[in-house]
Structures are given as C-alpha cells and as structure tokens.
Motif scaffolding. Structure first.
Motif, PDB file in Angstrom:
ATOM      1  N   VAL A  56       0.413  -1.199   0.218  1.00  0.00           N
ATOM      2  CA  VAL A  56      -0.171   0.309  -0.164  1.00  0.00           C
ATOM      3  C   VAL A  56       1.340   1.429  -0.261  1.00  0.00           C
ATOM      4  CG1 VAL A  56      -2.182   1.101   1.447  1.00  0.00           C
ATOM      5  CG2 VAL A  56      -2.032  -1.280   0.994  1.00  0.00           C
ATOM      6  N   TYR A  66       3.945   1.152  -6.869  1.00  0.00           N
ATOM      7  CA  TYR A  66       4.144  -0.148  -8.050  1.00  0.00           C
ATOM      8  C   TYR A  66       4.699  -0.453  -8.543  1.00  0.00           C
ATOM      9  CZ  TYR A  66       1.447   3.823  -9.954  1.00  0.00           C
ATOM     10  OH  TYR A  66       0.673   4.751 -10.808  1.00  0.00           O
ATOM     11  N   ASP A  72       0.571  -7.613  -6.071  1.00  0.00           N
ATOM     12  CA  ASP A  72       0.077  -6.500  -6.182  1.00  0.00           C
ATOM     13  C   ASP A  72      -0.469  -4.761  -5.455  1.00  0.00           C
ATOM     14  OD1 ASP A  72      -1.589  -7.751  -7.581  1.00  0.00           O
ATOM     15  OD2 ASP A  72      -2.327  -9.415  -5.988  1.00  0.00           O
ATOM     16  N   TRP A  73      -0.819  -3.960  -6.385  1.00  0.00           N
ATOM     17  CA  TRP A  73      -0.714  -2.491  -5.097  1.00  0.00           C
ATOM     18  C   TRP A  73      -2.098  -1.820  -4.858  1.00  0.00           C
ATOM     19  CZ3 TRP A  73       4.015  -0.949  -2.543  1.00  0.00           C
ATOM     20  CH2 TRP A  73       4.872  -0.991  -3.248  1.00  0.00           C
ATOM     21  N   GLN A  74      -1.816  -1.528  -3.867  1.00  0.00           N
ATOM     22  CA  GLN A  74      -3.225  -0.771  -4.014  1.00  0.00           C
ATOM     23  C   GLN A  74      -3.053   1.239  -3.193  1.00  0.00           C
ATOM     24  OE1 GLN A  74      -6.411  -0.955  -4.112  1.00  0.00           O
ATOM     25  NE2 GLN A  74      -6.480   1.380  -3.779  1.00  0.00           N
ATOM     26  N   GLU A  75      -3.156   2.071  -4.121  1.00  0.00           N
ATOM     27  CA  GLU A  75      -3.067   2.919  -3.779  1.00  0.00           C
ATOM     28  C   GLU A  75      -3.467   3.598  -2.349  1.00  0.00           C
ATOM     29  OE1 GLU A  75      -0.148   5.728  -5.308  1.00  0.00           O
ATOM     30  OE2 GLU A  75      -0.202   3.942  -5.392  1.00  0.00           O
ATOM     31  N   ILE A  88      -7.351  -4.544   4.374  1.00  0.00           N
ATOM     32  CA  ILE A  88      -6.636  -5.758   3.342  1.00  0.00           C
ATOM     33  C   ILE A  88      -6.979  -6.752   3.698  1.00  0.00           C
ATOM     34  CG2 ILE A  88      -5.024  -6.438   1.805  1.00  0.00           C
ATOM     35  CD1 ILE A  88      -5.181  -3.262   1.207  1.00  0.00           C
TER      36      ILE A  88
END
Length: 256
Positions: A56, A66, A72-75, A88
C-alpha cells in the motif's frame, strides 16, 4: 573468476531481484528509496510470497512504488495507508500486507492511522522512510526534521519553541501493546543494508505468523531536499541523524 572467463550476470555480486520491473526509477541519484525497494523485492521473493503480497503506497516520493515491484499494490489517500492495509489484511489474512510511507505522510497527516493500526496489533508491516524532510513537494519541514535543520519552510533552522520537537515514531510504537517488532535501520553502507534486509524479513514473517504489528523505520537521505551530493548526504546523516535517531531494534517479542 578465471582470467578469460566471460562476465555474465550470474558472475556479478549484485543480481537484480526478479520482482523488480524493467522501468527506469524516478528517484534522484543517491536516494535511499531504490535500495529499500530492492530489499523488499528480495525478501518477498525469498519467502515465496510473490503471489500473496500486497503493498500500500500513499502520497509522497514513493507514490509510484507499484511501477517497480511486481506485486499487487493498492494506492491510498495521503496518510491513510495503515487504514487501507488494515482492511486488506482483515479481508485476506493469508496475504503479506505492508505499507511504504515517508515521514511527512506517516508522521503528519497519517499520524492517527499509524498510531491506531499499530496499537490494535494489525498483522501488517509499516515501512517508514525517514529522511527528515518533505522530499517530493519542495523540501519543507517534516515532523522528523531535526532541531536546527534548515528547510524551505524553516530557512533559519527548526526552532523547538516555534515548531516543536522532531517526532520519534519507533520510540512511540515500541510502547504499544499491539506491536511485536519495532526497529530503526539504514541503508547507507553494505553492513546496514544487510541489517535492514533482515529486519524487513523478520517483520514480514511475524505478520504471517499473526504476532502483531511491525514498524521498520529506514533512516534515509534526501540529497535534493538537503541540497547535498549523495556522499555528503550520507556523512551528514551519520553525523546528525544517527545520534538523534539511534539505529537498532527498539522492541522484539517475535520469539515469544
């Protein structure tokens, strides 16, 4: 190596992690971010968590993380990475979840999310890049700017009577019941890089074992914000930041 042996990538001391994408980095020369990215990628690969890792990244110099590490990434909105990481990890407890944040993002606008996520004992790791300045937006004073240190918004140096004192996040986090591993490392030398990598791995393993929250601070340089060449910035960090931000583990209950 034999005299006539052909030099190949396999023969080099450094091997680029397979999780690192073939994308030119936007970081300034000498910036610590690239080294820490490499360590994170290596640890994830060595743990075999390539398909189960979620990073993140909120606002700041590392907002484009990212692009570099192929997981996998989340902003997240500015400062809200620990809250997003909490959601998450609770939804997918079998995932390796970590945030990657700078001192302005984590220690200023994101202070509440940081404190409460760590205190709750969420099984996430917060990787905290402390370069004592807002690097992305012009070199303003950050919560971690040292007393007397000059920035764009305190050109005469940080004055504690006017600006307050620098924030020691790991020292606070070590007091929380929910944290199991809190450490402060650096990446300015090979020895420090090796220690930082071990710290990141210990934190990730503790999260996957459900032992609680982890905070890994990396005391770093910002050559552009400090207006110094890389070698000089490392010297300044050693002389000025290390005494105020001492290196080493502040809490480790991972063996309990």
């Amino acid at each position: 190596m034999e005299k006539n042996e052909i030099i190949s990538p396999e023969n080099l001391v450094y091997k680029k992690p397979t999780l690192m994408n073939e994308v030119p980095m936007h970081y300034c020369p000498g910036c610590s971010h690239g080294v820490v990215h490499k360590l994170v990628a290596e640890v994830i690969e060595e743990m075999g968590m390539e398909e189960k890792s979620i990073g993140v990244s909120p606002v700041g110099c590392a907002v484009f993380a990212y692009r570099y590490i192929d997981i996998d990434w989340q902003e997240a909105a500015h400062g809200r990475a620990p809250a997003v990481a909490t959601a998450i990890k609770r939804l997918w407890p079998d995932r390796l979840v970590f945030t990657y944040q700078g001192d302005g993002d984590l220690g200023c606008i994101g202070a509440a999310e940081t404190i409460h996520a760590l205190n709750r004992g969420e099984n996430i790791t917060i990787i905290f890049i402390n370069n004592a300045i807002y690097g992305m937006t012009g070199g303003q004073m950050a919560p971690t700017t040292l007393v007397g240190q000059k920035t764009a918004t305190c050109p005469y140096g940080r004055d504690p009577q006017l600006h307050g004192y620098p924030l020691k996040v790991p020292e606070m986090a070590a007091l929380f019941e929910g944290t199991c591993f809190v450490t402060r490392q650096s990446v300015d030398t090979v020895g420090h890089i090796n220690k930082a990598k071990k710290a990141i791995r210990k934190a990730f393993e503790a999260n996957m074992a459900g032992k609680g929250s982890c905070l890994v601070e990396i005391t770093s340089t910002c050559n552009s914000g400090w207006k110094m060449p890389p070698a000089k910035a490392n010297e300044w960090m050693e002389e000025n930041m290390f005494p105020f931000y001492p290196q080493g583990d502040l809490k480790d209950t991972t063996k309990e």
